[in-house]
Design an enzyme around this catalytic site. Sequence first.
Site, short mmCIF file in Angstrom:
data_model
loop_
_atom_site.label_atom_id
_atom_site.label_comp_id
_atom_site.label_asym_id
_atom_site.label_seq_id
_atom_site.Cartn_x
_atom_site.Cartn_y
_atom_site.Cartn_z
N HIS A 264 -3.55 -5.52 2.50
CA HIS A 264 -3.15 -5.50 3.95
C HIS A 264 -3.87 -6.84 4.41
O HIS A 264 -4.41 -7.57 3.68
CB HIS A 264 -3.87 -4.38 4.65
CG HIS A 264 -3.41 -3.04 4.20
ND1 HIS A 264 -2.14 -2.49 4.72
CD2 HIS A 264 -4.01 -2.12 3.74
CE1 HIS A 264 -1.94 -1.22 4.33
NE2 HIS A 264 -3.23 -0.89 3.68
N CYS B 170 0.63 -1.23 -0.07
CA CYS B 170 0.19 -0.14 -0.20
C CYS B 170 0.91 1.10 0.06
O CYS B 170 1.44 1.48 -1.04
CB CYS B 170 -0.94 -0.14 1.08
SG CYS B 170 -2.36 1.02 0.80
#
Length: 258
Positions: free
Chosen positions: A198, A96
């Site tokens: 995630h 990310c």
Amino acid sequence: MSGTPPVRVVTLYDDVMNVYADRGNVIAVSQRAKEYGLALDVSPVSLGDRLPADADLVLIGGGQDREQRRIASELAGRGEQLRAWAEHDVAMLTVCGGFQLFGRWYRDHMGEEIPGIGLFDVTTVAPGAGWPRCIGDVVAKSHVTGLGEVVGFENHAGRTYLGPHAAPFATIEYGWGNNGGDGTEGAVYRQAIGTYLHGSLLPKNPTLLDHLLEAALRHRTGTDIGLERRPAPYAERAHASAAEVARHRAPRFDGIAR
Ligand code: GLN
């Protein structure tokens, strides 16, 4: 695997870039290495620390814009070394916000351009206020040979676009992915993987975890050594459960890149 030298793992800024429990990735690597009898040498590197002389696996997690701004200029200063490691097939997992800063730049929602290290030929733009964040569960099909399905959770404002020299890590089946339009997820360059997933990612994706450990081991030993794959029943159950949740809750990508 007694006798192999310790695999060197570098975790970057995990005291700063650690949203959505991305620290779970180094915990999963450490646990899985124990199961394989692999010695690890883990070096946390954060603000003001020196990079070690070499590495076999590099991990960086995600972070909000303000955390990305905190590390960006120092990380950019490490760009030459990190790109050189990637050229020599050091395994990398960048998640990310960390993934965005391993690209060329990230333009935040205020239009401020945060420099990246240019390891991935990607650029990221966060649209202004009023645009939805890319949030939710994800199922994607990886393009990396042998990896198959990957699952995770995403939460990002930035929309990432692949440049001409970038290859996607995966194709979205359920979820947003890089930008909610072209069906791509993440990027891959040699043994370096960028992803929005995630979760943390590795405890739920044992095939990817073994893939990264194997790449790190090959870099350490300079041989084509493989791992005798061990079952990971708990992780497989977590993977199946996450995939089921995503298939029930996340938007299905219709296969039409926009
Ligand atoms: N700050 C970046 C964005 O909003 C990355 C967020 C994250 O790492 N979860 O796109």
